[in-house]
Design a protein around this motif. Structure first.
Motif, PDB file in Angstrom:
ATOM      1  N   THR A  72      23.284  -4.432   4.460  1.00  0.00           N
ATOM      2  CA  THR A  72      22.713  -3.542   3.460  1.00  0.00           C
ATOM      3  C   THR A  72      21.366  -2.991   3.925  1.00  0.00           C
ATOM      4  OG1 THR A  72      23.779  -4.801   1.696  1.00  0.00           O
ATOM      5  CG2 THR A  72      21.971  -3.341   1.061  1.00  0.00           C
ATOM      6  N   VAL A  73      21.221  -1.687   3.824  1.00  0.00           N
ATOM      7  CA  VAL A  73      19.965  -1.047   4.207  1.00  0.00           C
ATOM      8  C   VAL A  73      18.955  -1.173   3.074  1.00  0.00           C
ATOM      9  CG1 VAL A  73      18.863   1.131   4.833  1.00  0.00           C
ATOM     10  CG2 VAL A  73      21.135   0.587   5.711  1.00  0.00           C
ATOM     11  N   VAL A  74      17.748  -1.559   3.434  1.00  0.00           N
ATOM     12  CA  VAL A  74      16.668  -1.696   2.450  1.00  0.00           C
ATOM     13  C   VAL A  74      15.736  -0.511   2.595  1.00  0.00           C
ATOM     14  CG1 VAL A  74      14.749  -3.127   1.668  1.00  0.00           C
ATOM     15  CG2 VAL A  74      16.823  -4.209   2.556  1.00  0.00           C
ATOM     16  N   HIS A  75      15.515   0.230   1.527  1.00  0.00           N
ATOM     17  CA  HIS A  75      14.623   1.387   1.565  1.00  0.00           C
ATOM     18  C   HIS A  75      13.208   0.940   1.897  1.00  0.00           C
ATOM     19  CE1 HIS A  75      12.295   4.882   0.131  1.00  0.00           C
ATOM     20  NE2 HIS A  75      13.400   5.554   0.406  1.00  0.00           N
ATOM     21  N   ARG A  76      12.477   1.810   2.571  1.00  0.00           N
ATOM     22  CA  ARG A  76      11.116   1.464   2.982  1.00  0.00           C
ATOM     23  C   ARG A  76      10.236   1.019   1.823  1.00  0.00           C
ATOM     24  NH1 ARG A  76       8.813   5.273   7.846  1.00  0.00           N
ATOM     25  NH2 ARG A  76      10.562   5.000   9.287  1.00  0.00           N
ATOM     26  N   SER A  77      10.478   1.602   0.663  1.00  0.00           N
ATOM     27  CA  SER A  77       9.655   1.266  -0.510  1.00  0.00           C
ATOM     28  C   SER A  77       9.856  -0.175  -0.963  1.00  0.00           C
ATOM     29  CB  SER A  77       9.976   2.219  -1.667  1.00  0.00           C
ATOM     30  OG  SER A  77      11.342   2.091  -2.052  1.00  0.00           O
ATOM     31  N   GLU A  78      10.923  -0.817  -0.498  1.00  0.00           N
ATOM     32  CA  GLU A  78      11.204  -2.202  -0.878  1.00  0.00           C
ATOM     33  C   GLU A  78      10.587  -3.206   0.085  1.00  0.00           C
ATOM     34  OE1 GLU A  78      15.287  -2.989  -2.294  1.00  0.00           O
ATOM     35  OE2 GLU A  78      15.679  -0.860  -1.929  1.00  0.00           O
ATOM     36  N   TRP A  79       9.987  -2.714   1.186  1.00  0.00           N
ATOM     37  CA  TRP A  79       9.288  -3.595   2.110  1.00  0.00           C
ATOM     38  C   TRP A  79       7.886  -3.867   1.579  1.00  0.00           C
ATOM     39  CZ3 TRP A  79      11.095  -5.138   7.175  1.00  0.00           C
ATOM     40  CH2 TRP A  79      12.383  -4.686   7.481  1.00  0.00           C
ATOM     41  N   GLN A  84       5.064  -1.327   5.199  1.00  0.00           N
ATOM     42  CA  GLN A  84       5.104   0.118   4.982  1.00  0.00           C
ATOM     43  C   GLN A  84       3.986   0.826   5.747  1.00  0.00           C
ATOM     44  OE1 GLN A  84       5.939   1.598   0.902  1.00  0.00           O
ATOM     45  NE2 GLN A  84       6.274  -0.548   0.345  1.00  0.00           N
ATOM     46  N   ARG A  85       2.821   0.202   5.811  1.00  0.00           N
ATOM     47  CA  ARG A  85       1.718   0.791   6.574  1.00  0.00           C
ATOM     48  C   ARG A  85       2.066   0.868   8.058  1.00  0.00           C
ATOM     49  NH1 ARG A  85      -1.478  -2.363   3.039  1.00  0.00           N
ATOM     50  NH2 ARG A  85      -1.679  -4.016   4.608  1.00  0.00           N
ATOM     51  N   ASN A  86       2.684  -0.183   8.573  1.00  0.00           N
ATOM     52  CA  ASN A  86       3.084  -0.189   9.983  1.00  0.00           C
ATOM     53  C   ASN A  86       4.131   0.888  10.268  1.00  0.00           C
ATOM     54  OD1 ASN A  86       1.370  -2.300  10.646  1.00  0.00           O
ATOM     55  ND2 ASN A  86       2.916  -3.876  10.321  1.00  0.00           N
ATOM     56  N   SER A  91       5.446   6.358  12.589  1.00  0.00           N
ATOM     57  CA  SER A  91       5.890   7.741  12.439  1.00  0.00           C
ATOM     58  C   SER A  91       4.797   8.717  12.843  1.00  0.00           C
ATOM     59  CB  SER A  91       6.314   8.005  10.989  1.00  0.00           C
ATOM     60  OG  SER A  91       7.418   7.207  10.627  1.00  0.00           O
ATOM     61  N   GLU A  92       3.579   8.448  12.380  1.00  0.00           N
ATOM     62  CA  GLU A  92       2.461   9.341  12.682  1.00  0.00           C
ATOM     63  C   GLU A  92       2.130   9.340  14.172  1.00  0.00           C
ATOM     64  OE1 GLU A  92      -0.602   7.872  10.162  1.00  0.00           O
ATOM     65  OE2 GLU A  92       0.229   8.797   8.333  1.00  0.00           O
ATOM     66  N   ASP A  93       2.114   8.143  14.782  1.00  0.00           N
ATOM     67  CA  ASP A  93       1.789   8.045  16.209  1.00  0.00           C
ATOM     68  C   ASP A  93       2.852   8.726  17.063  1.00  0.00           C
ATOM     69  OD1 ASP A  93      -0.462   6.649  15.548  1.00  0.00           O
ATOM     70  OD2 ASP A  93       0.274   4.692  16.229  1.00  0.00           O
ATOM     71  N   MET A  94       4.126   8.541  16.690  1.00  0.00           N
ATOM     72  CA  MET A  94       5.198   9.141  17.471  1.00  0.00           C
ATOM     73  C   MET A  94       5.165  10.662  17.361  1.00  0.00           C
ATOM     74  SD  MET A  94       9.278   8.302  17.412  1.00  0.00           S
ATOM     75  CE  MET A  94       9.023   6.613  17.949  1.00  0.00           C
ATOM     76  N   GLU A  95       4.920  11.164  16.159  1.00  0.00           N
ATOM     77  CA  GLU A  95       4.863  12.608  15.973  1.00  0.00           C
ATOM     78  C   GLU A  95       3.681  13.206  16.737  1.00  0.00           C
ATOM     79  OE1 GLU A  95       5.443  15.883  12.395  1.00  0.00           O
ATOM     80  OE2 GLU A  95       5.263  13.746  11.923  1.00  0.00           O
ATOM     81  N   ARG A 200       1.327  -2.844  18.313  1.00  0.00           N
ATOM     82  CA  ARG A 200       1.627  -4.164  17.784  1.00  0.00           C
ATOM     83  C   ARG A 200       0.364  -4.740  17.164  1.00  0.00           C
ATOM     84  NH1 ARG A 200       5.941  -2.641  17.805  1.00  0.00           N
ATOM     85  NH2 ARG A 200       7.854  -3.503  18.725  1.00  0.00           N
ATOM     86  N   MET A 201       0.538  -5.480  16.098  1.00  0.00           N
ATOM     87  CA  MET A 201      -0.610  -6.070  15.421  1.00  0.00           C
ATOM     88  C   MET A 201      -1.323  -7.044  16.350  1.00  0.00           C
ATOM     89  SD  MET A 201       1.272  -6.753  11.754  1.00  0.00           S
ATOM     90  CE  MET A 201      -0.158  -7.540  11.015  1.00  0.00           C
ATOM     91  N   PRO A 202      -2.646  -7.123  16.271  1.00  0.00           N
ATOM     92  CA  PRO A 202      -3.386  -8.064  17.130  1.00  0.00           C
ATOM     93  C   PRO A 202      -3.006  -9.506  16.809  1.00  0.00           C
ATOM     94  CG  PRO A 202      -4.824  -7.122  15.445  1.00  0.00           C
ATOM     95  CD  PRO A 202      -3.546  -6.353  15.397  1.00  0.00           C
ATOM     96  N   VAL A 203      -3.059 -10.362  17.810  1.00  0.00           N
ATOM     97  CA  VAL A 203      -2.591 -11.737  17.643  1.00  0.00           C
ATOM     98  C   VAL A 203      -3.347 -12.478  16.554  1.00  0.00           C
ATOM     99  CG1 VAL A 203      -4.102 -12.707  19.424  1.00  0.00           C
ATOM    100  CG2 VAL A 203      -1.904 -13.828  18.902  1.00  0.00           C
ATOM    101  N   ASP A 204      -4.646 -12.202  16.391  1.00  0.00           N
ATOM    102  CA  ASP A 204      -5.403 -12.944  15.381  1.00  0.00           C
ATOM    103  C   ASP A 204      -5.033 -12.545  13.960  1.00  0.00           C
ATOM    104  OD1 ASP A 204      -6.555 -10.456  15.309  1.00  0.00           O
ATOM    105  OD2 ASP A 204      -8.591 -11.131  15.773  1.00  0.00           O
TER     106      ASP A 204
END
Length: 211
Positions: A72-79, A84-86, A91-95, A200-204
């Motif tokens: 089942t696909v979960v819509h982004r709004s359900e994360w 959602q920020r990630n 999307s912004e970085d790729m564009e 990727r998020m920083p390790v700390d």
């Protein structure tokens, strides 16, 4: 190999020998398995079969047919808000990275990134939830082994969104869920999209150590 591996979103037309895929899966079968259940099964489409699946996917995409994946696909709004920020950052970085080539990348998903081989990772519908741990470990092992063999790889929802098409050409029992697909092939070094690196998020921010 972890630091060398990245998502390849455009492959060359060069085909892969089936013996190489056998070696990669042979490496992956050494992955850890919860209570040694070993329920992951791998089905591969390549050559004419992969070409036929790709064409039917493109036909479905042209008709704007909605995906109906086994999971089942979960819509982004359900994360979570953090997830959602990630996603938004990606999307912004790729564009920003691709500029006027961004739409070409979106279309590349419909063509399954021109990958010459599709590795479908499946688990029984009746499998315990713990089997997801096995599936993830198996997937990572395939990705790293592929890098070790000089091949590029990508994991994307696009590959598994039309399971009815897949099962027309690949003998995956209905009793098994098509959970993950890994596209394998030779990286197209001329493609700008393949120079993109997701943050990727920083390790700390993800690690807590108590002493």
């Amino acid at each position: 190999m972890v630091t060398k591996r990245h998502a390849v979103r455009r492959f060359t037309d060069q085909q892969i020998e089936s013996s190489v895929i056998e070696e990669i899966v042979d490496d992956a079968r050494r992955s850890p398995s919860w209570v040694d259940a070993q329920e992951t099964r791998v089905f591969v489409a390549m050559g004419y079969v992969a070409k036929t699946i790709r064409q039917e996917y493109m036909d479905h995409a042209e008709k704007h047919m909605i995906g109906v994946s086994d999971f089942t696909v979960v819509h982004r709004s359900e994360w979570s808000a953090a997830a959602q920020r990630n996603m938004q950052t990606l999307s912004e970085d790729m564009e920003a990275h691709l500029g006027n080539e961004f739409e070409e990348f979106v279309h590349a998903q419909d063509t399954l990134f021109n990958a010459p081989a599709f590795l479908y990772l499946t688990i029984p519908k009746t499998a315990a939830k713990w089997a997801i741990m096995d599936l993830g470990a198996f997937e990572q092992s395939i990705l790293l082994s592929a890098t070790n063999h000089g091949l590029g790889s990508v994991v994307a929802y696009s590959f598994v969104k039309y399971p009815d098409i897949i099962r027309k050409y690949v003998p995956i029992p209905n009793a098994y869920d098509i959970a993950i697909d890994i596209g394998l092939g030779v990286e197209d070094k001329t493609a700008r999209i393949n120079t993109f690196q997701a943050k990727r998020m920083p390790v700390d921010s993800i690690l807590t150590i108590m002493k």
